[in-house]
Design an enzyme around this catalytic site. Structure first.
Site, PDB file in Angstrom:
ATOM      1  CB  ILE A  62      34.938  71.585  96.397  1.00 44.45           C
ATOM      2  CG1 ILE A  62      34.163  70.621  95.486  1.00 44.45           C
ATOM      3  CG2 ILE A  62      36.436  71.528  96.120  1.00 44.45           C
ATOM      4  CD1 ILE A  62      34.128  71.065  94.025  1.00 44.45           C
ATOM      5  CE1 TYR A 192      31.611  66.896  84.315  1.00 49.62           C
ATOM      6  CE2 TYR A 192      31.239  67.044  81.948  1.00 49.62           C
ATOM      7  CZ  TYR A 192      32.097  67.086  83.037  1.00 49.62           C
ATOM      8  OH  TYR A 192      33.435  67.329  82.846  1.00 49.62           O
ATOM      9  CB  VAL A 228      41.497  63.406  79.852  1.00 43.64           C
ATOM     10  CG1 VAL A 228      42.776  62.890  80.505  1.00 43.64           C
ATOM     11  CG2 VAL A 228      41.737  64.795  79.267  1.00 43.64           C
ATOM     12  CB  THR A 230      40.220  60.436  84.019  1.00 39.21           C
ATOM     13  OG1 THR A 230      38.952  60.926  83.548  1.00 39.21           O
ATOM     14  CG2 THR A 230      41.325  61.372  83.583  1.00 39.21           C
TER      15      THR A 230
HETATM   16  N1  LIG Z   1      38.143  63.349  81.687  1.00 39.44           N
HETATM   17  C1  LIG Z   1      37.702  64.137  80.710  1.00 39.44           C
HETATM   18  O1  LIG Z   1      37.636  63.716  79.528  1.00 39.44           O
HETATM   19  C2  LIG Z   1      37.305  65.561  80.993  1.00 39.44           C
HETATM   20  C3  LIG Z   1      36.854  66.349  79.906  1.00 39.44           C
HETATM   21  C4  LIG Z   1      36.503  67.672  80.140  1.00 39.44           C
HETATM   22  C5  LIG Z   1      36.615  68.202  81.412  1.00 39.44           C
HETATM   23  N2  LIG Z   1      37.028  67.412  82.457  1.00 39.44           N
HETATM   24  C6  LIG Z   1      37.133  68.029  83.781  1.00 39.44           C
HETATM   25  O2  LIG Z   1      38.441  67.838  84.294  1.00 39.44           O
HETATM   26  C7  LIG Z   1      38.390  67.762  85.731  1.00 39.44           C
HETATM   27  C8  LIG Z   1      39.072  66.492  86.215  1.00 39.44           C
HETATM   28  O3  LIG Z   1      38.389  65.380  85.667  1.00 39.44           O
HETATM   29  P1  LIG Z   1      38.960  63.898  85.686  1.00 39.44           P
HETATM   30  O4  LIG Z   1      38.632  63.312  84.381  1.00 39.44           O
HETATM   31  O5  LIG Z   1      40.348  63.897  86.181  1.00 39.44           O
HETATM   32  O6  LIG Z   1      37.973  63.240  86.774  1.00 39.44           O
HETATM   33  P2  LIG Z   1      38.234  62.066  87.860  1.00 39.44           P
HETATM   34  O7  LIG Z   1      39.285  61.152  87.387  1.00 39.44           O
HETATM   35  O8  LIG Z   1      36.882  61.543  88.167  1.00 39.44           O
HETATM   36  O9  LIG Z   1      38.801  62.884  89.112  1.00 39.44           O
HETATM   37  C9  LIG Z   1      37.980  63.812  89.771  1.00 39.44           C
HETATM   38  C10 LIG Z   1      38.676  64.273  91.020  1.00 39.44           C
HETATM   39  O10 LIG Z   1      37.794  65.188  91.700  1.00 39.44           O
HETATM   40  C11 LIG Z   1      37.659  64.738  93.033  1.00 39.44           C
HETATM   41  N3  LIG Z   1      36.406  65.172  93.652  1.00 39.44           N
HETATM   42  C12 LIG Z   1      35.140  64.828  93.343  1.00 39.44           C
HETATM   43  N4  LIG Z   1      34.279  65.423  94.193  1.00 39.44           N
HETATM   44  C13 LIG Z   1      35.025  66.153  95.059  1.00 39.44           C
HETATM   45  C14 LIG Z   1      34.727  66.977  96.154  1.00 39.44           C
HETATM   46  N5  LIG Z   1      33.473  67.151  96.596  1.00 39.44           N
HETATM   47  N6  LIG Z   1      35.746  67.595  96.805  1.00 39.44           N
HETATM   48  C15 LIG Z   1      37.020  67.417  96.403  1.00 39.44           C
HETATM   49  N7  LIG Z   1      37.371  66.616  95.384  1.00 39.44           N
HETATM   50  C16 LIG Z   1      36.379  66.002  94.718  1.00 39.44           C
HETATM   51  C17 LIG Z   1      37.794  63.236  92.969  1.00 39.44           C
HETATM   52  O11 LIG Z   1      38.080  62.700  94.251  1.00 39.44           O
HETATM   53  P3  LIG Z   1      37.664  61.175  94.675  1.00 39.44           P
HETATM   54  O12 LIG Z   1      38.782  60.297  94.208  1.00 39.44           O
HETATM   55  O13 LIG Z   1      37.552  61.290  96.151  1.00 39.44           O
HETATM   56  O14 LIG Z   1      36.368  60.865  93.987  1.00 39.44           O
HETATM   57  C18 LIG Z   1      38.957  63.132  92.001  1.00 39.44           C
HETATM   58  O15 LIG Z   1      40.167  63.379  92.656  1.00 39.44           O
HETATM   59  C19 LIG Z   1      36.918  67.840  86.097  1.00 39.44           C
HETATM   60  O16 LIG Z   1      36.588  69.178  86.407  1.00 39.44           O
HETATM   61  C20 LIG Z   1      36.218  67.409  84.821  1.00 39.44           C
HETATM   62  O17 LIG Z   1      34.914  67.898  84.741  1.00 39.44           O
HETATM   63  C21 LIG Z   1      37.375  66.098  82.263  1.00 39.44           C
END
Ligand SMILES: NC(=O)c1ccc[n+]([C@@H]2O[C@H](COP(=O)([O-])OP(=O)(O)OC[C@H]3O[C@@H](n4cnc5c(N)ncnc54)[C@H](OP(=O)(O)O)[C@@H]3O)[C@@H](O)[C@H]2O)c1
Length: 275
Positions: A62, A192, A228, A230
């Site tokens: 992205i 963030y 979550v 992750t």
């Molecule tokens: N985890 C939580 O508690 C939480 C809470 C609130 C909101 N969120 C939101 O939920 C969403 C998913 O979070 P998550 O916890 O699943 O995070 P994660 O496990 O770190 O996964 C993030 C994903 O985004 C990808 N990514 C990062 N930069 C990118 C780029 N430039 N182009 C395409 N893909 C890219 C990563 O790919 P790579 O493997 O290549 O790095 C990975 O697949 C995010 O928007 C996060 O802000 C998460």
């Protein structure tokens, strides 16, 4: 009948991967798992295939305009557009990361806010009638707004905010972060959090802009998946990725002519007031 298409950004792992899993089970069409790294993306597709699910794959970084343009062209040529877009991809620096706040602010806003905006600019014009767009925001965004100087947070919350004004506000934050003056002028000390304020405000702007769009019943919504387990949360989150995927998948699958969703934010499938 034309195939229905769903695309999830950043879905090789974490919540995005679980959203693809949920959509593969419930969405009546093809689901695209996308990843910036082709190898990680294809491995994730294989993992879902072992579960008897059949996502398709397309590369998408992205933060790379060429990569966004490639996906746009592919979807337009092959399917004439798409029906569901889940903007999930994001990054978050760890607390102990050695990168300066200036660098963290620039890189985080460039990915989470500008990257999401650039994907939207390319793909929203291709969304078909009754399409659903879901932007992953966060409770951290709300916390950041609450910690912002009042006159600044009012700007982000303003119902008349434009996309250009929003982009300038986030540019102002990055410039101030580089000068070390962001807290002095009223911004919170979180790159963030600011990126997610941007995503929440952007959702409202995009929904308002859709009012003048001739396409029928397109909904654009933000959501917080909750805390979550992750990589992003260093596995401190209390929800499983599948639980985190519930609200985004629910919004992505809203039936035609659902009321009370346009431009709003949701958590646990309920309205989440952030303004
Ligand atoms: N985890 C939580 O508690 C939480 C809470 C609130 C909101 N969120 C939101 O939920 C969403 C998913 O979070 P998550 O916890 O699943 O995070 P994660 O496990 O770190 O996964 C993030 C994903 O985004 C990808 N990514 C990062 N930069 C990118 C780029 N430039 N182009 C395409 N893909 C890219 C990563 O790919 P790579 O493997 O290549 O790095 C990975 O697949 C995010 O928007 C996060 O802000 C998460």
């Amino acid at each position: 009948m034309a195939s229905r298409i769903a695309v999830v950004t950043g879905s090789n792992k974490g919540i995005g991967f679980a959203i693809v899993r949920a959509l593969c089970k419930e969405f009546d069409g093809y689901v695209y798992l996308t990843a910036r790294d082709e190898e990680r993306g294809k491995k994730a597709v294989e993992d879902l295939e072992k579960e008897g699910l059949h996502p398709k794959f397309h590369q998408l970084d992205i933060t790379n305009q060429k990569s966004i343009d490639n996906l746009q062209k592919y979807l337009k040529d092959k399917y004439g557009g798409l029906d569901v877009l889940v903007n999930n991809a994001a990054i978050a620096y760890k607390k102990k990361d050695a990168a300066s706040f200036a660098e963290q602010a620039e890189v985080t806003i460039a990915c989470n806010f500008t990257g999401t905006l650039d994907v939207c600019k390319a793909l929203l014009p291709l969304i078909k009638p009754h399409g659903r767009v879901v932007n992953l925001a966060s409770f951290v965004g709300k916390r950041s707004l609450d910690g912002m100087r009042d006159d600044l947070s009012s700007k982000f919350k303003s119902p008349s905010l434009t996309e250009a004004e929003l982009v300038s506000l986030l540019e102002e934050f990055v410039v101030a972060a580089k000068a070390g003056t962001h807290t002095e002028i009223g911004y919170p000390n979180t790159a963030y959090g600011m990126s997610k304020v941007g995503v929440m405000a952007l959702t409202g702007v995009q929904a308002r802009d859709l009012k003048n769009d001739p396409r029928e019943d397109i909904l654009i919504m933000a959501c917080c998946p909750g805390h979550v387990d992750t990589d992003m949360s260093s596995h401190q989150g209390t929800k499983t990725p599948d639980e985190g995927a519930e609200t985004p998948a629910y919004l992505a699958l809203l039936p035609p002519n659902s009321n009370g969703f346009q431009g709003e934010m949701f958590q646990d499938k309920k309205l989440y007031q952030w303004r």
